[in-house]
Design a protein around this motif. Structure first.
Motif, PDB file in Angstrom:
ATOM      1  N   ALA A 232     -17.030 -23.053 -19.130  1.00  0.00           N
ATOM      2  CA  ALA A 232     -17.649 -22.899 -17.808  1.00  0.00           C
ATOM      3  C   ALA A 232     -16.933 -21.888 -16.931  1.00  0.00           C
ATOM      4  O   ALA A 232     -17.525 -21.334 -15.995  1.00  0.00           O
ATOM      5  CB  ALA A 232     -17.724 -24.255 -17.110  1.00  0.00           C
ATOM      6  N   VAL A 233     -15.663 -21.608 -17.190  1.00  0.00           N
ATOM      7  CA  VAL A 233     -14.930 -20.655 -16.357  1.00  0.00           C
ATOM      8  C   VAL A 233     -15.539 -19.254 -16.445  1.00  0.00           C
ATOM      9  O   VAL A 233     -15.281 -18.409 -15.579  1.00  0.00           O
ATOM     10  CB  VAL A 233     -13.440 -20.634 -16.747  1.00  0.00           C
ATOM     11  N   ALA A 234     -16.352 -19.003 -17.441  1.00  0.00           N
ATOM     12  CA  ALA A 234     -17.028 -17.707 -17.515  1.00  0.00           C
ATOM     13  C   ALA A 234     -17.887 -17.462 -16.278  1.00  0.00           C
ATOM     14  O   ALA A 234     -18.151 -16.310 -15.912  1.00  0.00           O
ATOM     15  CB  ALA A 234     -17.877 -17.619 -18.782  1.00  0.00           C
ATOM     16  N   HIS A 235     -18.307 -18.535 -15.630  1.00  0.00           N
ATOM     17  CA  HIS A 235     -19.073 -18.367 -14.383  1.00  0.00           C
ATOM     18  C   HIS A 235     -18.232 -17.674 -13.313  1.00  0.00           C
ATOM     19  O   HIS A 235     -18.763 -16.955 -12.469  1.00  0.00           O
ATOM     20  CB  HIS A 235     -19.557 -19.727 -13.866  1.00  0.00           C
ATOM     21  N   TRP A 236     -16.917 -17.915 -13.329  1.00  0.00           N
ATOM     22  CA  TRP A 236     -16.032 -17.208 -12.388  1.00  0.00           C
ATOM     23  C   TRP A 236     -16.203 -15.697 -12.542  1.00  0.00           C
ATOM     24  O   TRP A 236     -16.360 -14.974 -11.548  1.00  0.00           O
ATOM     25  CB  TRP A 236     -14.573 -17.589 -12.644  1.00  0.00           C
ATOM     26  N   GLY A 237     -16.160 -15.209 -13.770  1.00  0.00           N
ATOM     27  CA  GLY A 237     -16.275 -13.774 -14.005  1.00  0.00           C
ATOM     28  C   GLY A 237     -17.616 -13.224 -13.574  1.00  0.00           C
ATOM     29  O   GLY A 237     -17.706 -12.104 -13.043  1.00  0.00           O
TER      30      GLY A 237
END
Length: 545
Positions: A84-89
Motif C-alpha cells: 500500500a505504500v506505493a500510494h505514497w509515491g
C-alpha cells in the motif's frame, strides 16, 4: 501497463556529457532494457518480489519523471496489492515539480483523488513509517483549492522533519526532507538559508552515495542561484551520467551551466533532454529544453541555430498537452516556453519591431500571459512607437494584480518588474530621461531582490542590463559600464551585457577596458553564425580582422 524500453540519447550529446563527467559505477533499474536511473534503496514492508520495481519507481520520482513514476508505482500495486505504500509515491508524484509555481485547481483535484483512492484501498496496510510518508504527502492536497500553497508546503516540510526525527537512519527521509526545505525557500531571502540547510543534509550523503539520483539532482536545485551556482558544477557533471534514462536528468545540469555561463554544455544537455523527452511524448519537457537551448544559442551569437529552435516550435506546440502530468516540466512550463522562445529570439537580437509584433496567446497562467505583453511593450518603446506600449503595460498591471490575488508573490513581483521596465522605456522614448533612468534603476533593484523561476533559464531581458543600455543611450557611459559589469557578475557570459560593457567602456574613453571586453565577447561568440554589429566592433577593438 506500458513498458518503457531503452531510451536513446544522441551520440554527440552523450559523448559530450560523458567526457564532462567522471566515471562512476551505475546501478541499473531495468538492466535488461538498458534503462539507467541511478541507485535507490527505499525500505518498505512490501515483499522482496516488488523491491526492484519500487526502487525504480522511486528513482523516477527523484528525477521528476512523474508520469512514469505514477505508472511504476501503479505497477507495484498491480503486482502486489498489499504494498500500500506505493500510494505514497503516486500522491507525491501528483504534486509534480516542487519548483513549478502555484498549483492550479486541476492539480489539487487530481492529488485529492489520489489520496481518496489510497484511503479507500483494501488491498493492504502501511506500517507506521510508511503511513507517515503517505500522510505527509497528503498534506500537500489538504483543504480547499484556494488554501495558500505556502501553507501546504510548510505543513509537508514539518511532517518530513518529524519522519527524520522519528527514523534517523532513514536516508530517503533525509533526502525528501531536504527537498521540502528547499521548496519552502523564499525568493527574497538572499542569505539562502533554506538552500544551504538543504545542501548541508544532501552533500554528506552524496559523498557516500554518489549514484543516488535525488542527491545530485537536489544539490543542483539548492545551488540554483547566482552566488551559489558554481558549487553545483560537480553534481551537474555527474547527474546526467547517474540517470541518463530520465530526460530531466539530461536537462537539469543546464540549470547550473546557465548560471555559470557554460553555453555549449547547456546546449548539449538540452539537445539530449529534448530528444529523450520526445521519445516519451513528454512535450512539456521538450519545450522546456528548447527554451534553454535558444537562450544558450543566443548568448553565443548563434542566431541561425536559434532560429532552427524557433522553427521547431509549431510541431512541438501541436504535440503538447498542457494538462498532462508528464515529466519534470509542468504544463505551465511548456506554455511559458511557447511564449518565451519567440520573445527571446527578438529581444536578445535587439529586433525591437519584431518584438512589438509578437502574437499573444492566452493561457490559464497569468505569469505565462505576461511574457508577450512585456516583449511587445519593450519592443514598441524601443522601436519608436511608445504610445503602442500603453495597452501592453495595462495588461501587465492586470496580470500582476491577478497574481497578487492568487497569493503568487514570486511571479507577482517578477511581472511587476516587467511593468516597471516597460514604463521606464516609454518615459525614455518620450524624452523624460531622468524619470526613466530612476524608474529603471528601481526596477533593477527590485529584480535583484528576487530570483528567476526554475521554469526559465533567465529573465527575458535583465533589468540591470537594460539600465546599462538606457544609460549608454543617455550618454552616461561610466554609469552604463557599471550596470553592464554588475549584470555580468549575476549573469556571466551574457552576450548583450558583455557587448554593452565593451561599447560603454569605449564611449567613456577607456580603450583598455573596451578591448578586454571585446576579447571576452569574441571568446564567448567564437563560433557565432550571425553578423551582429557588436562582433565586428569587437574584432576591431581587439585588434583582430
Amino acid at each position: 501497463m506500458m513498458t518503457y524500453l531503452r531510451i536513446g540519447i544522441p551520440i554527440a550529446a552523450a559523448v559530450a556529457l560523458a567526457a564532462a563527467s567522471p566515471a562512476a559505477g551505475q546501478h541499473e533499474h531495468g538492466a535488461s532494457t538498458g534503462e539507467v536511473l541511478g541507485k535507490v534503496d527505499f525500505r518498505t514492508s512490501c515483499s522482496a518480489g516488488v523491491r526492484a520495481e519500487f526502487n525504480r519507481a522511486t528513482a523516477l520520482l527523484h528525477s521528476f519523471e512523474f508520469s512514469r513514476a505514477i505508472e511504476a508505482f501503479s505497477g507495484v500495486l498491480e503486482k502486489e496489492p498489499s504494498c500500500a505504500v506505493a500510494h505514497w509515491g503516486i500522491v507525491l508524484s501528483q504534486w509534480s515539480n516542487p519548483f513549478g509555481g502555484v498549483r492550479p485547481p486541476l492539480v489539487i483535484k487530481r492529488g485529492q483523488e489520489a489520496v481518496a483512492r489510497a484511503r479507500a484501498w483494501r488491498g493492504g496496510k502501511m506500517d507506521a513509517r510508511e503511513r507517515a510518508y503517505f500522510d505527509a504527502a497528503a498534506l500537500l492536497f489538504d483543504g480547499a483549492p484556494d488554501v495558500p500553497q505556502r501553507d501546504r508546503t510548510l505543513a509537508y516540510e514539518r511532517a518530513m522533519e518529524k519522519i527524520v526525527a522519528d527514523y534517523p537512519d532513514d536516508m530517503e527521509a533525509k533526502i525528501f526532507y531536504a527537498l521540502s526545505v528547499n521548496q519552502t525557500a523564499l525568493a527574497t531571502d538572499k542569505t539562502y538559508a533554506n538552500q544551504l540547510k538543504a545542501v548541508g543534509i544532501l552533500e554528506p550523503l552524496y559523498k557516500t552515495h554518489p549514484d543516488h539520483p535525488g542527491l545530485a539532482h537536489y544539490i543542483i536545485h539548492a545551488y540554483d542561484h547566482p552566488p551559489l551556482a558554481a558549487r553545483a558544477v560537480d553534481a551537474a557533471r555527474r547527474y546526467a551520467k547517474i540517470a541518463p534514462s530520465a530526460p530531466h536528468a539530461l536537462h537539469m545540469p543546464s540549470h547550473t551551466f546557465t548560471r555559470v555561463g557554460y553555453w555549449q554544455d547547456s546546449i548539449a544537455s538540452n539537445i539530449a533532454s529534448a530528444e529523450s523527452a520526445s521519445k516519451l511524448g513528454t512535450y512539456g519537457e521538450v519545450l522546456h529544453a528548447m527554451d534553454y537551448q535558444i537562450y544558450a544559442y543566443l548568448q553565443l551569437g548563434q542566431d541561425v541555430a536559434a532560429r532552427r529552435v524557433l522553427d521547431r516550435l509549431p510541431d512541438a506546440r501541436a504535440k503538447f498537452n498542457p494538462d498532462a502530468i508528464g515529466g519534470a516540466a509542468p504544463g505551465s512550463a511548456g506554455l511559458y516556453a511557447l511564449a518565451a522562445i519567440p520573445a527571446r529570439y527578438a529581444l536578445e537580437r535587439g529586433a525591437w519591431a519584431d518584438a512589438a509584433a509578437l502574437e499573444a496567446r492566452a493561457s490559464a497562467y497569468a505569469w505565462v500571459d505576461a511574457v508577450t505583453p512585456f516583449a511587445r511593450a519593450l519592443g514598441a518603446a524601443r522601436s519608436g512607437s511608445p504610445s503602442a506600449a500603453g495597452a501592453e503595460i495595462a495588461r501587465l498591471k492586470t496580470l500582476q494584480e491577478k497574481l497578487t490575488a492568487a497569493s503568487d508573490a514570486d511571479w507577482a513581483a517578477r511581472v511587476d518588474v516587467q511593468r516597471r521596465i516597460a514604463e521606464a522605456w516609454v518615459a525614455f522614448a518620450e524624452g523624460r530621461r531622468d524619470e526613466a533612468i530612476a524608474a529603471l534603476r528601481g526596477a533593477a533593484d527590485a529584480e535583484d531582490a528576487t530570483d528567476k523561476s526554475a521554469v526559465s533559464p533567465g529573465p527575458l531581458a535583465p533589468a540591470r542590463e537594460l539600465l546599462g543600455e538606457m544609460l549608454l543611450e543617455a550618454g552616461q557611459n561610466k554609469e552604463a559600464l557599471a550596470a553592464f559589469e554588475a549584470t555580468m557578475m549575476k549573469e556571466p557570459n551574457r552576450f548583450r551585457a558583455v557587448a554593452g560593457a565593451m561599447r560603454a567602456a569605449e564611449a567613456a574613453g577607456d580603450r583598455v577596458t573596451a578591448a578586454a571586453h571585446a576579447r571576452e565577447l569574441l571568446g564567448i561568440a567564437k563560433a557565432a553564425d550571425s553578423n551582429r554589429p557588436d562582433l565586428a566592433r569587437a574584432r576591431e577593438l581587439a585588434g583582430k580582422t
